[in-house]
Design an enzyme around this catalytic site. Sequence first.
Site, PDB file in Angstrom:
ATOM      1  N   CYS A 249       0.814  -1.225   0.000  1.00  0.00           N
ATOM      2  CA  CYS A 249       0.000   0.000   0.000  1.00  0.00           C
ATOM      3  C   CYS A 249       0.845   1.272   0.000  1.00  0.00           C
ATOM      4  O   CYS A 249       0.333   2.355  -0.275  1.00  0.00           O
ATOM      5  CB  CYS A 249      -0.961   0.004   1.181  1.00  0.00           C
ATOM      6  SG  CYS A 249      -2.095  -1.385   1.152  1.00  0.00           S
TER       7      CYS A 249
ATOM      8  N   HIS B  50      -3.321   7.474   2.609  1.00  0.00           N
ATOM      9  CA  HIS B  50      -3.729   6.154   2.133  1.00  0.00           C
ATOM     10  C   HIS B  50      -5.138   5.874   2.660  1.00  0.00           C
ATOM     11  O   HIS B  50      -5.430   6.063   3.837  1.00  0.00           O
ATOM     12  CB  HIS B  50      -2.732   5.114   2.647  1.00  0.00           C
ATOM     13  CG  HIS B  50      -3.131   3.721   2.333  1.00  0.00           C
ATOM     14  ND1 HIS B  50      -3.611   3.355   1.095  1.00  0.00           N
ATOM     15  CD2 HIS B  50      -3.136   2.594   3.093  1.00  0.00           C
ATOM     16  CE1 HIS B  50      -3.887   2.059   1.116  1.00  0.00           C
ATOM     17  NE2 HIS B  50      -3.623   1.584   2.315  1.00  0.00           N
TER      18      HIS B  50
ATOM     19  N   ASN C 229     -10.048   0.081   0.483  1.00  0.00           N
ATOM     20  CA  ASN C 229      -8.594   0.180   0.395  1.00  0.00           C
ATOM     21  C   ASN C 229      -8.144  -0.417  -0.943  1.00  0.00           C
ATOM     22  O   ASN C 229      -8.301  -1.613  -1.166  1.00  0.00           O
ATOM     23  CB  ASN C 229      -7.989  -0.586   1.577  1.00  0.00           C
ATOM     24  CG  ASN C 229      -6.475  -0.535   1.615  1.00  0.00           C
ATOM     25  OD1 ASN C 229      -5.825  -0.195   0.635  1.00  0.00           O
ATOM     26  ND2 ASN C 229      -5.921  -0.894   2.751  1.00  0.00           N
TER      27      ASN C 229
HETATM   28  N1  COA Z   1     -17.974  -8.170  10.205  1.00  0.00           N
HETATM   29  C1  COA Z   1     -18.429  -8.439  11.433  1.00  0.00           C
HETATM   30  N2  COA Z   1     -17.614  -8.767  12.453  1.00  0.00           N
HETATM   31  C2  COA Z   1     -16.290  -8.799  12.204  1.00  0.00           C
HETATM   32  C3  COA Z   1     -15.759  -8.550  10.927  1.00  0.00           C
HETATM   33  C4  COA Z   1     -16.663  -8.229   9.915  1.00  0.00           C
HETATM   34  N3  COA Z   1     -16.258  -7.934   8.663  1.00  0.00           N
HETATM   35  N4  COA Z   1     -14.431  -8.664  10.998  1.00  0.00           N
HETATM   36  C5  COA Z   1     -14.114  -8.994  12.260  1.00  0.00           C
HETATM   37  N5  COA Z   1     -15.255  -9.080  12.992  1.00  0.00           N
HETATM   38  C6  COA Z   1     -15.378  -9.410  14.404  1.00  0.00           C
HETATM   39  C7  COA Z   1     -14.210 -10.189  14.943  1.00  0.00           C
HETATM   40  O1  COA Z   1     -14.359 -11.556  14.686  1.00  0.00           O
HETATM   41  C8  COA Z   1     -14.267  -9.859  16.407  1.00  0.00           C
HETATM   42  O2  COA Z   1     -15.243 -10.652  17.014  1.00  0.00           O
HETATM   43  P1  COA Z   1     -14.995 -11.275  18.479  1.00  0.00           P
HETATM   44  O3  COA Z   1     -14.838 -10.089  19.376  1.00  0.00           O
HETATM   45  O4  COA Z   1     -16.229 -12.064  18.690  1.00  0.00           O
HETATM   46  O5  COA Z   1     -13.752 -12.082  18.357  1.00  0.00           O
HETATM   47  C9  COA Z   1     -14.779  -8.427  16.433  1.00  0.00           C
HETATM   48  O6  COA Z   1     -15.392  -8.197  15.139  1.00  0.00           O
HETATM   49  C10 COA Z   1     -13.697  -7.397  16.651  1.00  0.00           C
HETATM   50  O7  COA Z   1     -12.643  -7.681  15.755  1.00  0.00           O
HETATM   51  P2  COA Z   1     -11.352  -6.807  15.742  1.00  0.00           P
HETATM   52  O8  COA Z   1     -10.415  -7.317  14.690  1.00  0.00           O
HETATM   53  O9  COA Z   1     -10.796  -6.664  17.124  1.00  0.00           O
HETATM   54  O10 COA Z   1     -11.990  -5.421  15.280  1.00  0.00           O
HETATM   55  P3  COA Z   1     -11.326  -4.002  15.219  1.00  0.00           P
HETATM   56  O11 COA Z   1     -12.144  -3.048  15.986  1.00  0.00           O
HETATM   57  O12 COA Z   1      -9.849  -4.033  15.469  1.00  0.00           O
HETATM   58  O13 COA Z   1     -11.524  -3.622  13.669  1.00  0.00           O
HETATM   59  C11 COA Z   1     -10.305  -3.618  11.584  1.00  0.00           C
HETATM   60  C12 COA Z   1     -10.965  -4.472  12.665  1.00  0.00           C
HETATM   61  C13 COA Z   1      -9.714  -4.555  10.551  1.00  0.00           C
HETATM   62  C14 COA Z   1     -11.367  -2.748  10.923  1.00  0.00           C
HETATM   63  C15 COA Z   1      -9.212  -2.711  12.211  1.00  0.00           C
HETATM   64  O14 COA Z   1      -8.385  -3.476  13.071  1.00  0.00           O
HETATM   65  C16 COA Z   1      -8.358  -2.063  11.175  1.00  0.00           C
HETATM   66  O15 COA Z   1      -8.811  -1.228  10.421  1.00  0.00           O
HETATM   67  N6  COA Z   1      -7.060  -2.397  11.123  1.00  0.00           N
HETATM   68  C17 COA Z   1      -6.181  -1.857  10.108  1.00  0.00           C
HETATM   69  C18 COA Z   1      -6.367  -2.653   8.853  1.00  0.00           C
HETATM   70  C19 COA Z   1      -5.774  -2.000   7.645  1.00  0.00           C
HETATM   71  O16 COA Z   1      -5.856  -0.819   7.451  1.00  0.00           O
HETATM   72  N7  COA Z   1      -5.156  -2.836   6.799  1.00  0.00           N
HETATM   73  C20 COA Z   1      -4.618  -2.405   5.573  1.00  0.00           C
HETATM   74  C21 COA Z   1      -3.245  -1.955   5.740  1.00  0.00           C
HETATM   75  S1  COA Z   1      -2.631  -1.252   4.254  1.00  0.00           S
END
Ligand code: COA
Length: 329
Positions: free
Chosen positions: A116, A256, A286
């Site tokens: 990215c 980004h 993204n």
């Molecule tokens: N829909 C519904 N529930 C979801 C889900 C989805 N698409 N994806 C994950 N969950 C659930 C998980 O299973 C978890 O459930 P649990 O508590 O029962 O285990 C819960 O939601 C929380 O998951 P978590 O990963 O802790 O959520 P979060 O608040 O950290 O948000 C992201 C997840 C991915 C949105 C966030 O971590 C993020 O944006 N990270 C950066 C990712 C990024 O930018 N990547 C690209 C880099 S270039």
Amino acid sequence: MSVPTFALIGTGAYVPERVLTNEDMAKIVDTSDEWIFSRTGIKERRIAAPQEQTSDMATAAATIALRDAGLTPAQIDLCIVATLTPDLLMPSTACIVQAKLGLPHHTACFDVSAACSGFIYALETAWAMLQSGRYRHALVIGAEKLSTVMDWTDRTTCVLFGDAAGAVVIGPTPAGSTASIVGTKLYSEGENTELLWIPGGGSAHPHLGPGVPPRFMQMKGREVYKFAVREMEDAVRDILEQCNVDADEVDCVVPHQANLRIIDSIAKFLQLPPERFFVNLERYGNTSAASIPLAIDEARRGGRIQNGSLSLLVAFGAGLTYGSALVRW
Ligand code: COA
């Protein structure tokens, strides 16, 4: 003798026709519009047609950027494609784009692999090569068909990404203009490979099958989130210091487009109002290396980036990599 400066003299973008909304996504995996939108700001993304390759999207964006710059393909002597989803492992997507665009044989064509952050890496590379005096006009393209490296059963990744391409033409600053690339800064943290990666499909695991890591993107979302906030802050602070620019002088920040909450935290860190940030991730998700050039092009065409204004570009991605750039238009 004055040192020649180089500027972004044309921009273009392309997105596939097919829109996949969060509601559509909820029919594929166990998720909801509420979950995706509240955690990321994404409402929908574009998905390329099966026959539409990364090079096709790159070529479409580059064609528009060339027209915008008022140049013909014959005037390009450097073409860099930033992508993590090349058409083929060999040859480079840049060479395929060269053939599709009809760029001359003396054009240096190669791909950059920085996920990215790829567009910022390619920008720095092109700028340095132009400053060497051995190239005159560069096409820098970010293009991705990320839908082909998604695990469509994994709701933690597949809801976040989309397909697109964006392109810029870099050339000598036109007479009477103050436009220029002001500075760039790149970083990498190679020890954090496994936070965001595609474990299969490369030389470590070339043959796919039972017990072999899949050729799908895998991510530790929480850790990547914390890394993104921390290192984007470093990247913006360092580039402003390096170029002796105050945050307040920046007219438009083009970050980004991964997650609105990450962008909000950069806005707080820079103490800039949200209006100074260009955001289009609600429509595209993204798009990795395509994210910044796609946003730049929309911001210019929508009047959010004006001639004479200053933009701050900042990205993070797998590697882990991150980087920033300051651009005067
Ligand atoms: N829909 C519904 N529930 C979801 C889900 C989805 N698409 N994806 C994950 N969950 C659930 C998980 O299973 C978890 O459930 P649990 O508590 O029962 O285990 C819960 O939601 C929380 O998951 P978590 O990963 O802790 O959520 P979060 O608040 O950290 O948000 C992201 C997840 C991915 C949105 C966030 O971590 C993020 O944006 N990270 C950066 C990712 C990024 O930018 N990547 C690209 C880099 S270039």
